[in-house]
Design a protein around this motif. Structure first.
Motif, short mmCIF file in Angstrom:
data_model
loop_
_atom_site.label_atom_id
_atom_site.label_comp_id
_atom_site.label_asym_id
_atom_site.label_seq_id
_atom_site.Cartn_x
_atom_site.Cartn_y
_atom_site.Cartn_z
N ASN A 71 0.85 -1.19 0.00
CA ASN A 71 0.00 0.00 0.00
C ASN A 71 0.89 1.24 0.00
O ASN A 71 1.75 1.39 0.88
CB ASN A 71 -0.89 -0.03 1.24
N ARG A 72 0.71 2.11 -0.96
CA ARG A 72 1.55 3.31 -1.09
C ARG A 72 1.48 4.20 0.15
O ARG A 72 2.50 4.72 0.59
CB ARG A 72 1.12 4.12 -2.31
N ASP A 73 0.30 4.38 0.69
CA ASP A 73 0.16 5.25 1.86
C ASP A 73 0.88 4.68 3.07
O ASP A 73 1.54 5.41 3.82
CB ASP A 73 -1.32 5.49 2.18
N MET A 74 0.77 3.37 3.26
CA MET A 74 1.44 2.73 4.40
C MET A 74 2.96 2.82 4.25
O MET A 74 3.67 3.09 5.22
CB MET A 74 1.01 1.27 4.52
N GLU A 75 3.46 2.60 3.05
CA GLU A 75 4.91 2.67 2.81
C GLU A 75 5.42 4.09 3.02
O GLU A 75 6.50 4.30 3.57
CB GLU A 75 5.25 2.16 1.41
N ALA A 76 4.64 5.08 2.60
CA ALA A 76 5.03 6.48 2.81
C ALA A 76 5.07 6.81 4.29
O ALA A 76 5.98 7.50 4.77
CB ALA A 76 4.07 7.41 2.07
N MET A 77 4.09 6.30 5.03
CA MET A 77 4.05 6.55 6.47
C MET A 77 5.25 5.90 7.16
O MET A 77 5.90 6.51 8.02
CB MET A 77 2.76 6.01 7.08
N LYS A 78 5.59 4.67 6.76
CA LYS A 78 6.77 3.99 7.33
C LYS A 78 8.05 4.78 7.05
O LYS A 78 8.90 4.91 7.91
CB LYS A 78 6.90 2.58 6.75
N LYS A 80 8.31 8.01 6.54
CA LYS A 80 8.32 9.21 7.37
C LYS A 80 8.73 8.90 8.80
O LYS A 80 9.47 9.66 9.42
CB LYS A 80 6.94 9.89 7.33
N LEU A 81 8.26 7.79 9.32
CA LEU A 81 8.63 7.39 10.67
C LEU A 81 10.12 7.07 10.76
O LEU A 81 10.79 7.48 11.73
CB LEU A 81 7.81 6.18 11.12
N ARG A 82 10.66 6.37 9.75
CA ARG A 82 12.10 6.08 9.74
C ARG A 82 12.90 7.38 9.67
O ARG A 82 13.91 7.53 10.37
CB ARG A 82 12.46 5.19 8.54
N SER A 83 12.45 8.30 8.87
CA SER A 83 13.15 9.58 8.73
C SER A 83 13.10 10.37 10.03
O SER A 83 14.11 10.95 10.44
CB SER A 83 12.53 10.39 7.59
N ALA A 84 11.94 10.41 10.64
CA ALA A 84 11.80 11.15 11.90
C ALA A 84 12.73 10.55 12.98
O ALA A 84 13.37 11.28 13.74
CB ALA A 84 10.36 11.12 12.37
N LYS A 85 12.79 9.22 13.01
CA LYS A 85 13.67 8.57 13.98
C LYS A 85 15.13 8.84 13.67
O LYS A 85 15.92 9.13 14.57
CB LYS A 85 13.39 7.07 13.97
N ARG A 86 15.48 8.80 12.39
CA ARG A 86 16.86 9.00 11.98
C ARG A 86 17.35 10.42 12.27
O ARG A 86 18.48 10.64 12.68
CB ARG A 86 17.00 8.70 10.50
N PHE A 87 16.49 11.40 12.03
CA PHE A 87 16.89 12.80 12.15
C PHE A 87 16.37 13.47 13.41
O PHE A 87 16.40 14.69 13.54
CB PHE A 87 16.47 13.59 10.91
N ALA A 88 15.91 12.68 14.36
CA ALA A 88 15.39 13.23 15.61
C ALA A 88 16.52 13.89 16.39
O ALA A 88 17.65 13.40 16.40
CB ALA A 88 14.75 12.13 16.44
N PRO A 89 16.22 15.01 17.07
CA PRO A 89 17.25 15.63 17.92
C PRO A 89 17.65 14.69 19.03
O PRO A 89 16.83 13.95 19.56
CB PRO A 89 16.57 16.88 18.48
N ARG A 90 18.91 14.73 19.36
CA ARG A 90 19.41 13.80 20.40
C ARG A 90 19.52 14.47 21.72
O ARG A 90 19.69 15.52 22.01
CB ARG A 90 20.75 13.26 19.97
#
Length: 90
Positions: A71-78, A80-90
């Motif tokens: 599902n395109r929407d589910m993959e896009a959401m995943k 975004k979550l990976r990106s948010a986790k990767r670039f989250a402030p430490r």
């Protein structure tokens, strides 16, 4: 440049011709090292984009899988979550 090339196989709905062409364009840009060809290279650049578009479409139409379509929407959401986790402030 190629970071915008996304997986196009096994999605519902299937990848559009515009999506396949956009991936081909990014690929040619990466190979040539330029996003806009000079006048001298313009014809070769555009021919390569068209050739790769046709080849990519043929490839995608030939591939088979037993996995259910993603599902395109589910993959896009995943993503975004990976990106948010990767670039989250430490």
């Amino acid at each position: 440049m190629c970071r915008s090339i996304k997986t196009l196989f096994n999605f519902e709905p299937p990848a559009s011709d515009a999506e396949v062409r956009a991936a081909a364009l990014q690929f040619v840009r990466k190979l040539s090292g330029t996003s806009a060809p000079s006048k001298a290279n313009e014809e070769a650049f555009h021919r390569a984009v068209e050739d790769i578009t046709e080849t990519a479409r043929r490839l995608m139409d030939s591939l088979v899988t037993t996995a259910p379509p993603r599902n395109r929407d589910m993959e896009a959401m995943k993503a975004k979550l990976r990106s948010a986790k990767r670039f989250a402030p430490r």
